[in-house]
Scaffold this motif. Structure first.
Motif, PDB file in Angstrom:
ATOM      1  N   ILE A   1       0.815  -1.218   0.000  1.00 23.20           N
ATOM      2  CA  ILE A   1       0.000   0.000   0.000  1.00 23.20           C
ATOM      3  C   ILE A   1       0.849   1.269   0.000  1.00 23.20           C
ATOM      4  N   PRO A   2       1.839   1.435   0.886  1.00 19.12           N
ATOM      5  CA  PRO A   2       2.617   2.686   0.864  1.00 19.12           C
ATOM      6  C   PRO A   2       3.390   2.897  -0.436  1.00 19.12           C
ATOM      7  N   VAL A   3       3.944   1.816  -0.971  1.00 23.01           N
ATOM      8  CA  VAL A   3       4.719   1.928  -2.210  1.00 23.01           C
ATOM      9  C   VAL A   3       3.819   2.326  -3.369  1.00 23.01           C
ATOM     10  N   LEU A   4       2.692   1.657  -3.496  1.00 24.99           N
ATOM     11  CA  LEU A   4       1.778   1.970  -4.592  1.00 24.99           C
ATOM     12  C   LEU A   4       1.151   3.354  -4.424  1.00 24.99           C
ATOM     13  N   ALA A   5       0.904   3.765  -3.196  1.00 28.03           N
ATOM     14  CA  ALA A   5       0.364   5.113  -2.957  1.00 28.03           C
ATOM     15  C   ALA A   5       1.393   6.178  -3.349  1.00 28.03           C
ATOM     16  N   ALA A   6       2.665   5.936  -3.033  1.00 27.90           N
ATOM     17  CA  ALA A   6       3.716   6.890  -3.418  1.00 27.90           C
ATOM     18  C   ALA A   6       3.856   6.956  -4.938  1.00 27.90           C
ATOM     19  N   LEU A   7       3.811   5.805  -5.595  1.00 26.49           N
ATOM     20  CA  LEU A   7       3.882   5.803  -7.061  1.00 26.49           C
ATOM     21  C   LEU A   7       2.684   6.523  -7.668  1.00 26.49           C
ATOM     22  N   PHE A   8       1.517   6.318  -7.105  1.00 30.89           N
ATOM     23  CA  PHE A   8       0.311   6.974  -7.596  1.00 30.89           C
ATOM     24  C   PHE A   8       0.401   8.479  -7.408  1.00 30.89           C
ATOM     25  N   ALA A   9       0.884   8.919  -6.243  1.00 32.79           N
ATOM     26  CA  ALA A   9       1.035  10.353  -5.986  1.00 32.79           C
ATOM     27  C   ALA A   9       2.059  10.977  -6.929  1.00 32.79           C
ATOM     28  N   THR A  10       3.145  10.260  -7.189  1.00 35.05           N
ATOM     29  CA  THR A  10       4.160  10.766  -8.114  1.00 35.05           C
ATOM     30  C   THR A  10       3.599  10.872  -9.526  1.00 35.05           C
ATOM     31  N   ALA A  11       2.836   9.877  -9.944  1.00 33.02           N
ATOM     32  CA  ALA A  11       2.256   9.896 -11.290  1.00 33.02           C
ATOM     33  C   ALA A  11       1.265  11.039 -11.440  1.00 33.02           C
TER      34      ALA A  11
ATOM     35  N   ALA B   1       6.090  15.229 -15.631  1.00 32.35           N
ATOM     36  CA  ALA B   1       7.410  14.656 -15.330  1.00 32.35           C
ATOM     37  C   ALA B   1       7.279  13.471 -14.373  1.00 32.35           C
ATOM     38  N   GLY B   2       6.427  13.597 -13.373  1.00 36.16           N
ATOM     39  CA  GLY B   2       6.210  12.496 -12.437  1.00 36.16           C
ATOM     40  C   GLY B   2       5.588  11.288 -13.122  1.00 36.16           C
ATOM     41  N   PHE B   3       4.633  11.563 -14.013  1.00 35.21           N
ATOM     42  CA  PHE B   3       4.001  10.475 -14.753  1.00 35.21           C
ATOM     43  C   PHE B   3       5.031   9.761 -15.625  1.00 35.21           C
ATOM     44  N   ALA B   4       5.894  10.521 -16.275  1.00 35.67           N
ATOM     45  CA  ALA B   4       6.913   9.917 -17.141  1.00 35.67           C
ATOM     46  C   ALA B   4       7.888   9.067 -16.328  1.00 35.67           C
ATOM     47  N   SER B   5       8.251   9.529 -15.131  1.00 31.49           N
ATOM     48  CA  SER B   5       9.182   8.742 -14.314  1.00 31.49           C
ATOM     49  C   SER B   5       8.533   7.446 -13.830  1.00 31.49           C
ATOM     50  N   VAL B   6       7.257   7.505 -13.446  1.00 29.54           N
ATOM     51  CA  VAL B   6       6.562   6.282 -13.013  1.00 29.54           C
ATOM     52  C   VAL B   6       6.358   5.344 -14.205  1.00 29.54           C
ATOM     53  N   ALA B   7       6.030   5.897 -15.363  1.00 32.24           N
ATOM     54  CA  ALA B   7       5.855   5.066 -16.559  1.00 32.24           C
ATOM     55  C   ALA B   7       7.165   4.378 -16.931  1.00 32.24           C
ATOM     56  N   GLY B   8       8.268   5.085 -16.791  1.00 29.43           N
ATOM     57  CA  GLY B   8       9.568   4.475 -17.059  1.00 29.43           C
ATOM     58  C   GLY B   8       9.900   3.378 -16.063  1.00 29.43           C
ATOM     59  N   LEU B   9       9.537   3.599 -14.811  1.00 28.72           N
ATOM     60  CA  LEU B   9       9.794   2.606 -13.782  1.00 28.72           C
ATOM     61  C   LEU B   9       8.944   1.354 -14.001  1.00 28.72           C
ATOM     62  N   VAL B  10       7.681   1.552 -14.333  1.00 26.66           N
ATOM     63  CA  VAL B  10       6.757   0.427 -14.507  1.00 26.66           C
ATOM     64  C   VAL B  10       7.081  -0.378 -15.766  1.00 26.66           C
ATOM     65  N   SER B  11       7.794   0.201 -16.698  1.00 27.52           N
ATOM     66  CA  SER B  11       8.128  -0.536 -17.923  1.00 27.52           C
ATOM     67  C   SER B  11       9.303  -1.494 -17.738  1.00 27.52           C
ATOM     68  N   GLN B  12       9.967  -1.449 -16.597  1.00 31.74           N
ATOM     69  CA  GLN B  12      11.100  -2.345 -16.356  1.00 31.74           C
ATOM     70  C   GLN B  12      10.598  -3.753 -16.034  1.00 31.74           C
ATOM     71  N   PRO B  13      11.306  -4.781 -16.497  1.00 30.61           N
ATOM     72  CA  PRO B  13      10.839  -6.162 -16.322  1.00 30.61           C
ATOM     73  C   PRO B  13      10.667  -6.593 -14.856  1.00 30.61           C
ATOM     74  N   LEU B  14      11.577  -6.200 -13.977  1.00 26.39           N
ATOM     75  CA  LEU B  14      11.463  -6.600 -12.575  1.00 26.39           C
ATOM     76  C   LEU B  14      10.237  -5.976 -11.920  1.00 26.39           C
ATOM     77  N   VAL B  15       9.960  -4.725 -12.259  1.00 23.49           N
ATOM     78  CA  VAL B  15       8.788  -4.057 -11.699  1.00 23.49           C
ATOM     79  C   VAL B  15       7.517  -4.696 -12.241  1.00 23.49           C
ATOM     80  N   ARG B  16       7.523  -5.071 -13.505  1.00 21.27           N
ATOM     81  CA  ARG B  16       6.355  -5.754 -14.076  1.00 21.27           C
ATOM     82  C   ARG B  16       6.121  -7.097 -13.391  1.00 21.27           C
ATOM     83  N   LEU B  17       7.205  -7.789 -13.069  1.00 18.56           N
ATOM     84  CA  LEU B  17       7.076  -9.055 -12.360  1.00 18.56           C
ATOM     85  C   LEU B  17       6.498  -8.831 -10.960  1.00 18.56           C
ATOM     86  N   LEU B  18       6.937  -7.775 -10.295  1.00 18.99           N
ATOM     87  CA  LEU B  18       6.385  -7.449  -8.973  1.00 18.99           C
ATOM     88  C   LEU B  18       4.909  -7.064  -9.069  1.00 18.99           C
ATOM     89  N   LEU B  19       4.545  -6.339 -10.115  1.00 11.79           N
ATOM     90  CA  LEU B  19       3.137  -5.996 -10.306  1.00 11.79           C
ATOM     91  C   LEU B  19       2.304  -7.241 -10.595  1.00 11.79           C
TER      92      LEU B  19
END
Length: 125
Positions: A37-47, A52-70
């Motif tokens: 919950i805290p991690v996803l809330a921080a990512l949501f707030a950043t997006a 710029a925040g949306f682009a940084s979260v989109a870049g983070l979510v496109s990484q394979p390890l993050v996709r596996l965690l999602l």
């Protein structure tokens, strides 16, 4: 007083029935969701902070390890949902006998896995 019951101090040697495995995975999935919950809330707030925040979260979510965690979080949510519905039905008195409990445990286990794989296929596109 001595008993003939075996005592295993090694958890990997204990053979749980399927309903026991589903119960433990239900608890593990709940803990995973609470910890996320805290991690996803921080990512949501950043997006939501701006382009710029949306682009940084989109870049983070496109990484394979993050996709596996999602994908792991999607499994946790789905398993918790299906096992929770199973427990609600058991509380209502449906599927309390052993064969029905085993069938519903296998159903919850495979339904969560199947829907997770379906979602995972969509994430790869």
């Amino acid at each position: 007083m001595t008993t003939n019951r075996p005592v295993f101090l090694e958890p990997w040697r204990i053979r749980l029935p399927v309903p026991g495995v589903v119960s433990i995975l239900h608890r593990v999935s709940g803990v995973l969701m609470v910890l996320a919950i805290p991690v996803l809330a921080a990512l949501f707030a950043t997006a939501l902070s701006g382009p710029a925040g949306f682009a940084s979260v989109a870049g983070l979510v496109s990484q394979p390890l993050v996709r596996l965690l999602l994908l792991l979080m999607a499994w946790a949510l789905l398993h918790h949902l299906f096992a929770g519905v199973r427990y609600l039905l058991i509380d209502l008195g449906w599927g309390v006998d052993r064969p029905a409990a085993r069938r519903s445990a296998w159903t919850a286990l495979f339904a969560a896995l199947a829907v997770t794989l379906f979602i995972g296929g969509g994430m790869l596109l």
